[in-house]
Design a protein around this motif. Structure first.
Motif, PDB file in Angstrom:
ATOM      1  N   LEU A 148     -56.002   4.874  24.305  1.00  0.00           N
ATOM      2  CA  LEU A 148     -56.563   4.063  23.236  1.00  0.00           C
ATOM      3  C   LEU A 148     -55.432   3.541  22.344  1.00  0.00           C
ATOM      4  O   LEU A 148     -54.464   4.263  22.073  1.00  0.00           O
ATOM      5  CB  LEU A 148     -57.550   4.874  22.390  1.00  0.00           C
ATOM      6  CG  LEU A 148     -58.840   5.328  23.077  1.00  0.00           C
ATOM      7  CD1 LEU A 148     -59.633   6.238  22.145  1.00  0.00           C
ATOM      8  CD2 LEU A 148     -59.685   4.121  23.471  1.00  0.00           C
ATOM      9  N   PRO A 149     -55.553   2.291  21.847  1.00  0.00           N
ATOM     10  CA  PRO A 149     -54.548   1.777  20.908  1.00  0.00           C
ATOM     11  C   PRO A 149     -54.749   2.398  19.531  1.00  0.00           C
ATOM     12  O   PRO A 149     -55.812   2.268  18.931  1.00  0.00           O
ATOM     13  CB  PRO A 149     -54.815   0.265  20.892  1.00  0.00           C
ATOM     14  CG  PRO A 149     -56.274   0.139  21.227  1.00  0.00           C
ATOM     15  CD  PRO A 149     -56.585   1.286  22.167  1.00  0.00           C
ATOM     16  N   VAL A 150     -53.737   3.086  19.026  1.00  0.00           N
ATOM     17  CA  VAL A 150     -53.847   3.758  17.732  1.00  0.00           C
ATOM     18  C   VAL A 150     -52.912   3.138  16.689  1.00  0.00           C
ATOM     19  O   VAL A 150     -52.874   3.597  15.552  1.00  0.00           O
ATOM     20  CB  VAL A 150     -53.536   5.259  17.863  1.00  0.00           C
ATOM     21  CG1 VAL A 150     -54.552   5.942  18.761  1.00  0.00           C
ATOM     22  CG2 VAL A 150     -52.121   5.477  18.388  1.00  0.00           C
ATOM     23  N   GLU A 164     -37.716  -2.832  11.701  1.00  0.00           N
ATOM     24  CA  GLU A 164     -38.784  -2.433  12.606  1.00  0.00           C
ATOM     25  C   GLU A 164     -39.717  -1.474  11.877  1.00  0.00           C
ATOM     26  O   GLU A 164     -39.273  -0.588  11.152  1.00  0.00           O
ATOM     27  CB  GLU A 164     -38.204  -1.765  13.853  1.00  0.00           C
ATOM     28  CG  GLU A 164     -37.425  -2.725  14.746  1.00  0.00           C
ATOM     29  CD  GLU A 164     -36.970  -2.060  16.026  1.00  0.00           C
ATOM     30  OE1 GLU A 164     -37.075  -0.817  16.110  1.00  0.00           O
ATOM     31  OE2 GLU A 164     -36.496  -2.777  16.923  1.00  0.00           O
ATOM     32  N   LEU A 165     -41.005  -1.656  12.104  1.00  0.00           N
ATOM     33  CA  LEU A 165     -42.002  -0.877  11.374  1.00  0.00           C
ATOM     34  C   LEU A 165     -43.072  -0.400  12.342  1.00  0.00           C
ATOM     35  O   LEU A 165     -43.533  -1.157  13.201  1.00  0.00           O
ATOM     36  CB  LEU A 165     -42.636  -1.743  10.274  1.00  0.00           C
ATOM     37  CG  LEU A 165     -43.496  -1.053   9.222  1.00  0.00           C
ATOM     38  CD1 LEU A 165     -42.676  -0.052   8.428  1.00  0.00           C
ATOM     39  CD2 LEU A 165     -44.090  -2.099   8.285  1.00  0.00           C
ATOM     40  N   GLU A 166     -43.470   0.860  12.218  1.00  0.00           N
ATOM     41  CA  GLU A 166     -44.558   1.417  13.013  1.00  0.00           C
ATOM     42  C   GLU A 166     -45.771   1.597  12.128  1.00  0.00           C
ATOM     43  O   GLU A 166     -45.700   2.269  11.099  1.00  0.00           O
ATOM     44  CB  GLU A 166     -44.136   2.747  13.630  1.00  0.00           C
ATOM     45  CG  GLU A 166     -45.190   3.363  14.541  1.00  0.00           C
ATOM     46  CD  GLU A 166     -44.719   4.630  15.238  1.00  0.00           C
ATOM     47  OE1 GLU A 166     -45.296   5.710  14.945  1.00  0.00           O
ATOM     48  OE2 GLU A 166     -43.775   4.534  16.043  1.00  0.00           O
ATOM     49  N   LEU A 167     -46.883   0.995  12.531  1.00  0.00           N
ATOM     50  CA  LEU A 167     -48.108   1.036  11.737  1.00  0.00           C
ATOM     51  C   LEU A 167     -49.199   1.727  12.540  1.00  0.00           C
ATOM     52  O   LEU A 167     -49.453   1.371  13.692  1.00  0.00           O
ATOM     53  CB  LEU A 167     -48.563  -0.381  11.372  1.00  0.00           C
ATOM     54  CG  LEU A 167     -47.593  -1.210  10.533  1.00  0.00           C
ATOM     55  CD1 LEU A 167     -48.087  -2.645  10.419  1.00  0.00           C
ATOM     56  CD2 LEU A 167     -47.416  -0.596   9.147  1.00  0.00           C
ATOM     57  N   ARG A 168     -49.840   2.699  11.915  1.00  0.00           N
ATOM     58  CA  ARG A 168     -50.950   3.419  12.550  1.00  0.00           C
ATOM     59  C   ARG A 168     -52.260   2.934  11.951  1.00  0.00           C
ATOM     60  O   ARG A 168     -52.377   2.753  10.743  1.00  0.00           O
ATOM     61  CB  ARG A 168     -50.796   4.922  12.328  1.00  0.00           C
ATOM     62  CG  ARG A 168     -49.580   5.520  13.017  1.00  0.00           C
ATOM     63  CD  ARG A 168     -49.894   5.871  14.443  1.00  0.00           C
ATOM     64  NE  ARG A 168     -48.735   6.366  15.165  1.00  0.00           N
ATOM     65  CZ  ARG A 168     -48.818   7.156  16.233  1.00  0.00           C
ATOM     66  NH1 ARG A 168     -50.014   7.548  16.668  1.00  0.00           N
ATOM     67  NH2 ARG A 168     -47.734   7.540  16.867  1.00  0.00           N
ATOM     68  N   TYR A 169     -53.259   2.772  12.808  1.00  0.00           N
ATOM     69  CA  TYR A 169     -54.568   2.372  12.322  1.00  0.00           C
ATOM     70  C   TYR A 169     -55.218   3.525  11.567  1.00  0.00           C
ATOM     71  O   TYR A 169     -54.848   4.688  11.741  1.00  0.00           O
ATOM     72  CB  TYR A 169     -55.460   1.927  13.479  1.00  0.00           C
ATOM     73  CG  TYR A 169     -54.938   0.696  14.184  1.00  0.00           C
ATOM     74  CD1 TYR A 169     -54.431  -0.376  13.461  1.00  0.00           C
ATOM     75  CD2 TYR A 169     -54.942   0.613  15.567  1.00  0.00           C
ATOM     76  CE1 TYR A 169     -53.948  -1.499  14.100  1.00  0.00           C
ATOM     77  CE2 TYR A 169     -54.466  -0.517  16.215  1.00  0.00           C
ATOM     78  CZ  TYR A 169     -53.970  -1.566  15.475  1.00  0.00           C
ATOM     79  OH  TYR A 169     -53.486  -2.675  16.115  1.00  0.00           O
ATOM     80  N   SER A 202     -60.100   6.060   4.579  1.00  0.00           N
ATOM     81  CA  SER A 202     -59.417   6.960   5.505  1.00  0.00           C
ATOM     82  C   SER A 202     -57.904   6.824   5.427  1.00  0.00           C
ATOM     83  O   SER A 202     -57.184   7.643   5.998  1.00  0.00           O
ATOM     84  CB  SER A 202     -59.889   6.691   6.936  1.00  0.00           C
ATOM     85  OG  SER A 202     -59.516   5.386   7.342  1.00  0.00           O
ATOM     86  N   LEU A 203     -57.409   5.804   4.728  1.00  0.00           N
ATOM     87  CA  LEU A 203     -55.970   5.646   4.521  1.00  0.00           C
ATOM     88  C   LEU A 203     -55.470   6.463   3.335  1.00  0.00           C
ATOM     89  O   LEU A 203     -54.291   6.400   2.995  1.00  0.00           O
ATOM     90  CB  LEU A 203     -55.634   4.165   4.285  1.00  0.00           C
ATOM     91  CG  LEU A 203     -55.803   3.232   5.482  1.00  0.00           C
ATOM     92  CD1 LEU A 203     -55.664   1.786   5.033  1.00  0.00           C
ATOM     93  CD2 LEU A 203     -54.793   3.557   6.559  1.00  0.00           C
ATOM     94  N   ALA A 210     -52.323  -0.571   3.733  1.00  0.00           N
ATOM     95  CA  ALA A 210     -51.513   0.609   3.429  1.00  0.00           C
ATOM     96  C   ALA A 210     -50.899   0.490   2.037  1.00  0.00           C
ATOM     97  O   ALA A 210     -50.864   1.468   1.268  1.00  0.00           O
ATOM     98  CB  ALA A 210     -50.422   0.774   4.478  1.00  0.00           C
ATOM     99  N   LEU A 211     -50.421  -0.712   1.692  1.00  0.00           N
ATOM    100  CA  LEU A 211     -49.880  -0.931   0.354  1.00  0.00           C
ATOM    101  C   LEU A 211     -50.973  -0.783  -0.699  1.00  0.00           C
ATOM    102  O   LEU A 211     -50.754  -0.198  -1.768  1.00  0.00           O
ATOM    103  CB  LEU A 211     -49.251  -2.324   0.269  1.00  0.00           C
ATOM    104  CG  LEU A 211     -48.017  -2.567   1.131  1.00  0.00           C
ATOM    105  CD1 LEU A 211     -47.597  -4.033   1.059  1.00  0.00           C
ATOM    106  CD2 LEU A 211     -46.860  -1.678   0.706  1.00  0.00           C
TER     107      LEU A 211
END
Length: 252
Positions: A191-193, A214-219, A99-100, A71-72
């Protein structure tokens, strides 16, 4: 005593140049690169990833360290003219990376044949002033000091992604070290996203360490990975990058 010290300083300047010995007050501070991820920018203590320094993301498998690193890197491709990934294990997939929101036109992928070549490539690229350098593995310890020096001179933002615990030499060379620990998975339609992870600052030479967030990361493709829309998106991305120079993805 003061005169002897000044003569020694003058001798060093004559032999090695003015930059060989400078007062601490003349040294520039680390310039921040705002990443757009508030948790990262806050934990750095300077409002962004430090340019001209080595930074480290570490964690166990499934902690989200690679997802955060990509992501970075995707952000970096939008802001720097040249971004490089050093991938000794040949596991980096530029098409998924696109796709990111990454701009593949600014990406160069280096796949060195061994660790020594990886170290030499990293030092040469940092010395040349690449905007952002992502290392998907550690480097041999003899390459770390030259990499620190090269990055400091050029202002390159260097980021290494490693397992836990991080190699001792790399941990010592880093100015900013962030660790990740997964706390939960994010599920959609069975499904894990993505995942939720605890981001902690283990080391910081630029500000006070020890903070957490705390951080939320999406694939990248998440639950749409095997759906028709995702296939169409991937095909469109491939069409957009088909005319890129072949050397950008060649092994060196």
């Amino acid at each position: 005593m003061q005169n002897e010290l000044q003569r020694a300083i003058d001798a060093i300047h004559v032999r090695f140049g003015d930059q060989a010995l400078v007062r601490a007050t003349r040294l520039p501070g680390a310039e921040p690169w705002p990443t757009g991820i508030p948790a990262v920018d806050r934990l750095s203590g300077i409002g962004g990833w430090p340019r001209g320094r080595i930074g480290l993301l570490s964690g166990r498998s499934g902690s989200g360290k690679l997802t955060l690193g990509l992501a970075l890197l995707a952000r970096a491709t939008q802001e720097f003219a040249q971004v490089v990934v050093i991938d000794p294990q040949r596991g980096f997939d530029p098409w998924t990376f696109a796709s990111l929101g990454a701009d593949l036109r600014n990406l160069t992928l280096v796949r060195p044949p061994n660790a020594t070549a990886a170290g030499e490539a990293a030092v040469s690229l940092a010395r040349a002033g690449v905007g952002c350098l992502l290392m998907l593995d550690s480097l041999p310890e003899p390459a770390l000091a030259p990499l620190e020096s090269a990055a400091a001179r050029s202002g390159s933002a260097v980021l290494a992604v490693t397992g836990e615990p991080a190699p001792q030499g790399l941990a010592f060379a880093s100015s900013l070290s962030l660790s990740l620990q997964r706390t939960d998975w994010i599920w959609e339609r069975g499904l894990p996203v993505g995942l939720r992870t605890l981001l902690g600052c283990r080391k910081n030479k630029l500000a006070a360490p020890g903070g957490e967030a705390e951080l939320e990361l999406r694939y990248a493709l998440g639950a749409r990975l095997f759906q028709a829309q995702a296939v169409r998106e991937t095909q469109a991305q491939e069409a957009n990058v088909r005319e890129l120079p072949a050397w950008r993805f060649a092994a060196v």
